[in-house]
Scaffold this motif. Sequence first.
Motif, PDB file in Angstrom:
ATOM      1  N   ARG A  64      34.484  44.076  34.687  1.00 38.49           N
ATOM      2  CA  ARG A  64      35.199  44.956  35.582  1.00 38.49           C
ATOM      3  C   ARG A  64      35.190  44.663  37.004  1.00 38.49           C
ATOM      4  N   LEU A  65      34.459  43.568  37.644  1.00 38.36           N
ATOM      5  CA  LEU A  65      34.367  43.242  38.947  1.00 38.36           C
ATOM      6  C   LEU A  65      35.750  42.262  38.875  1.00 38.36           C
ATOM      7  N   LEU A  66      36.154  41.473  37.855  1.00 35.97           N
ATOM      8  CA  LEU A  66      37.153  40.572  37.943  1.00 35.97           C
ATOM      9  C   LEU A  66      38.734  41.491  38.006  1.00 35.97           C
ATOM     10  N   ARG A  67      38.430  42.650  37.270  1.00 33.10           N
ATOM     11  CA  ARG A  67      39.713  43.355  37.019  1.00 33.10           C
ATOM     12  C   ARG A  67      40.118  44.183  38.442  1.00 33.10           C
ATOM     13  N   GLU A  68      38.887  44.531  39.171  1.00 35.58           N
ATOM     14  CA  GLU A  68      38.943  45.290  40.443  1.00 35.58           C
ATOM     15  C   GLU A  68      39.360  44.114  41.319  1.00 35.58           C
ATOM     16  N   ALA A  69      39.006  42.916  41.251  1.00 35.76           N
ATOM     17  CA  ALA A  69      39.692  41.949  42.235  1.00 35.76           C
ATOM     18  C   ALA A  69      41.141  41.679  41.917  1.00 35.76           C
ATOM     19  N   GLY A  70      41.695  42.210  40.770  1.00 38.21           N
ATOM     20  CA  GLY A  70      43.099  41.830  40.517  1.00 38.21           C
ATOM     21  C   GLY A  70      43.366  40.638  39.314  1.00 38.21           C
ATOM     22  N   TRP A  71      42.313  40.186  38.832  1.00 27.21           N
ATOM     23  CA  TRP A  71      42.673  39.409  37.447  1.00 27.21           C
ATOM     24  C   TRP A  71      43.032  40.175  36.081  1.00 27.21           C
ATOM     25  N   GLU A  72      44.344  40.341  35.996  1.00 26.33           N
ATOM     26  CA  GLU A  72      44.854  41.102  34.938  1.00 26.33           C
ATOM     27  C   GLU A  72      45.145  40.165  33.550  1.00 26.33           C
ATOM     28  N   ALA A  73      44.829  38.912  33.689  1.00 31.48           N
ATOM     29  CA  ALA A  73      45.179  38.203  32.578  1.00 31.48           C
ATOM     30  C   ALA A  73      43.974  38.353  31.445  1.00 31.48           C
ATOM     31  N   PRO A  74      44.224  37.996  30.149  1.00 31.28           N
ATOM     32  CA  PRO A  74      43.021  38.231  29.155  1.00 31.28           C
ATOM     33  C   PRO A  74      41.826  37.306  29.447  1.00 31.28           C
ATOM     34  N   ILE A  75      40.518  37.952  29.314  1.00 26.80           N
ATOM     35  CA  ILE A  75      39.271  37.088  29.495  1.00 26.80           C
ATOM     36  C   ILE A  75      38.986  36.873  28.257  1.00 26.80           C
TER      37      ILE A  75
ATOM     38  N   LEU B  89      32.455  53.586  24.401  1.00 29.75           N
ATOM     39  CA  LEU B  89      31.756  54.501  24.845  1.00 29.75           C
ATOM     40  C   LEU B  89      32.327  54.790  26.385  1.00 29.75           C
ATOM     41  N   GLY B  90      33.663  54.441  26.499  1.00 32.95           N
ATOM     42  CA  GLY B  90      34.443  55.096  27.639  1.00 32.95           C
ATOM     43  C   GLY B  90      34.446  53.962  28.986  1.00 32.95           C
ATOM     44  N   VAL B  91      34.225  52.833  28.743  1.00 28.09           N
ATOM     45  CA  VAL B  91      34.057  51.769  29.782  1.00 28.09           C
ATOM     46  C   VAL B  91      35.180  50.726  29.563  1.00 28.09           C
ATOM     47  N   PRO B  92      36.458  50.941  30.057  1.00 24.19           N
ATOM     48  CA  PRO B  92      37.581  50.290  29.928  1.00 24.19           C
ATOM     49  C   PRO B  92      37.688  48.577  30.582  1.00 24.19           C
ATOM     50  N   LEU B  93      37.738  47.784  29.676  1.00 22.88           N
ATOM     51  CA  LEU B  93      37.638  46.450  30.190  1.00 22.88           C
ATOM     52  C   LEU B  93      38.925  45.426  30.080  1.00 22.88           C
ATOM     53  N   GLY B  94      40.069  45.984  29.771  1.00 22.72           N
ATOM     54  CA  GLY B  94      41.256  45.456  29.856  1.00 22.72           C
ATOM     55  C   GLY B  94      41.516  44.494  28.758  1.00 22.72           C
ATOM     56  N   PRO B  95      42.544  43.597  28.795  1.00 23.61           N
ATOM     57  CA  PRO B  95      42.683  42.706  27.811  1.00 23.61           C
ATOM     58  C   PRO B  95      41.566  41.594  27.359  1.00 23.61           C
ATOM     59  N   LEU B  96      41.271  41.287  26.227  1.00 18.70           N
ATOM     60  CA  LEU B  96      40.200  40.559  26.123  1.00 18.70           C
ATOM     61  C   LEU B  96      40.632  39.651  24.709  1.00 18.70           C
ATOM     62  N   ALA B  97      40.058  38.480  24.611  1.00 19.14           N
ATOM     63  CA  ALA B  97      40.616  37.334  23.613  1.00 19.14           C
ATOM     64  C   ALA B  97      39.526  36.553  23.124  1.00 19.14           C
ATOM     65  N   PRO B  98      39.434  36.190  22.002  1.00 15.14           N
ATOM     66  CA  PRO B  98      38.403  35.178  21.683  1.00 15.14           C
ATOM     67  C   PRO B  98      38.747  33.962  22.205  1.00 15.14           C
TER      68      PRO B  98
ATOM     69  N   ILE C  18      39.444  32.136  32.175  1.00 18.16           N
ATOM     70  CA  ILE C  18      38.074  32.673  32.310  1.00 18.16           C
ATOM     71  C   ILE C  18      37.267  32.836  30.911  1.00 18.16           C
ATOM     72  N   VAL C  19      36.557  32.216  30.724  1.00 18.75           N
ATOM     73  CA  VAL C  19      35.699  32.195  29.414  1.00 18.75           C
ATOM     74  C   VAL C  19      34.488  32.763  29.707  1.00 18.75           C
ATOM     75  N   LEU C  20      33.852  33.812  29.054  1.00 27.20           N
ATOM     76  CA  LEU C  20      32.428  34.233  29.144  1.00 27.20           C
ATOM     77  C   LEU C  20      31.626  34.038  28.224  1.00 27.20           C
ATOM     78  N   ALA C  21      30.456  33.718  28.204  1.00 23.30           N
ATOM     79  CA  ALA C  21      29.474  33.100  27.131  1.00 23.30           C
ATOM     80  C   ALA C  21      28.289  33.262  27.329  1.00 23.30           C
ATOM     81  N   PRO C  22      27.338  33.441  26.540  1.00 21.95           N
ATOM     82  CA  PRO C  22      25.811  33.500  26.718  1.00 21.95           C
ATOM     83  C   PRO C  22      25.450  32.280  27.618  1.00 21.95           C
ATOM     84  N   PRO C  23      24.415  32.538  28.551  1.00 21.29           N
ATOM     85  CA  PRO C  23      24.082  31.265  29.166  1.00 21.29           C
ATOM     86  C   PRO C  23      23.600  30.262  28.612  1.00 21.29           C
ATOM     87  N   SER C  24      22.909  30.183  27.416  1.00 20.79           N
ATOM     88  CA  SER C  24      22.569  29.132  26.430  1.00 20.79           C
ATOM     89  C   SER C  24      24.049  28.398  26.110  1.00 20.79           C
ATOM     90  N   ALA C  25      24.938  29.183  26.040  1.00 22.58           N
ATOM     91  CA  ALA C  25      26.101  28.345  25.422  1.00 22.58           C
ATOM     92  C   ALA C  25      26.738  27.385  26.375  1.00 22.58           C
TER      93      ALA C  25
END
Length: 346
Positions: free
Chosen positions: A188-199, A215-224, A237-244
């Motif tokens: 959500r912070l990235l979307r508010e900052a203008g990042w529109e590409a898939p995360i 549950l009503g929290v829009p996140l924008g385009p996501l991809a594996p 931008i790739v998000l992953a668990p801290p261990s990964a």
Amino acid sequence: MPPHPESWLRVTPQGLYCEPGGFFIDPQRPVDRAVITHGHADHARPGHEAVLATPATLAIMRARMGEAGAGTVQQPIRPGETLVQNGVAIRLVPAGHVLGSAQVVLDWQGSRAVVSGDYKRQRDTTCAPFEPVNCDVFVTEATFALPVFRHPPPEEETAKLLKSLALFPDRTHVVGCYALGKCQRLIRLLREAGWEAPIHLHGALATLCTLYETLGVPLGPLAPATVANKAALKGAIVLAPPSAVQDRWARRLAEPVVAVASGWMRVRQRAKTRGVELPLVISDHADWDDLNRTIDEVGAPEVWVTHGRDDALVHAMALRGIRGRALHLVGLGDEEDDAPQPEAAA
């Protein structure tokens, strides 16, 4: 004269127990009746008979632990509603930690205790903000209860990530973030900052992101984030668990810039030893100033500290004439040390 909460709230091996109500709050072992503040696994354990929580917390527990893991009997209670159990009035009030997180407000015979669970005071569009409640005893966390921990505005930390992306457009930026709460907040912070590409998401983060949107929290385009397509992840931008981000999975990405979003990134040595090139100080816990501000706002003459750096906080309260007490509850801690999520097709 109303009874002091220490006469009806006590620490047991299972956790904090409300004796007249016959229930536990965030118990660490299976019990007959549990009130759960939020879905992180150091607070929400499987195996309870009856579970009382917000609808979102129950949904998160089911997603993480299966239908039975959220309790044989599941009773949702929305913020503002009151349930009376053996004469104890129970209310859940937003804690601002993650989606569904709540403080437990207990009233019995004219005495009030508030059990905060984990909480933060910074803005977060993925969950309801913390609401101070006046009480006789406030039970607080103390994860970041040292003066060194002062969290910057999260928008500034997000700007650091976007600046790095602009400087290194051919490198993949992989950010370690916890699956519940931190991941969705960062999106959500990235979307508010203008990042529109898939995360792109590591497989362990996908389920809860889908649930948040349900549950009503829009996140924008996501991809594996499939490492086999690492060329396509250049500049992504790739998000992953801290261990990964510390294992071979992240190293297979295209010249990855390794980042971690955590309040612990304030400690430079911790970031360095974990090989973090871009530390992002983004926390879902209250920092030193917000812990003390919250304690002053609730106006409790006595504050119990459940986990974290209780010694510094108790000392700071004593200087203001507030009685502090360390509860030393076993099993509570930072969510990054939580049980790992299944690492499905990442």
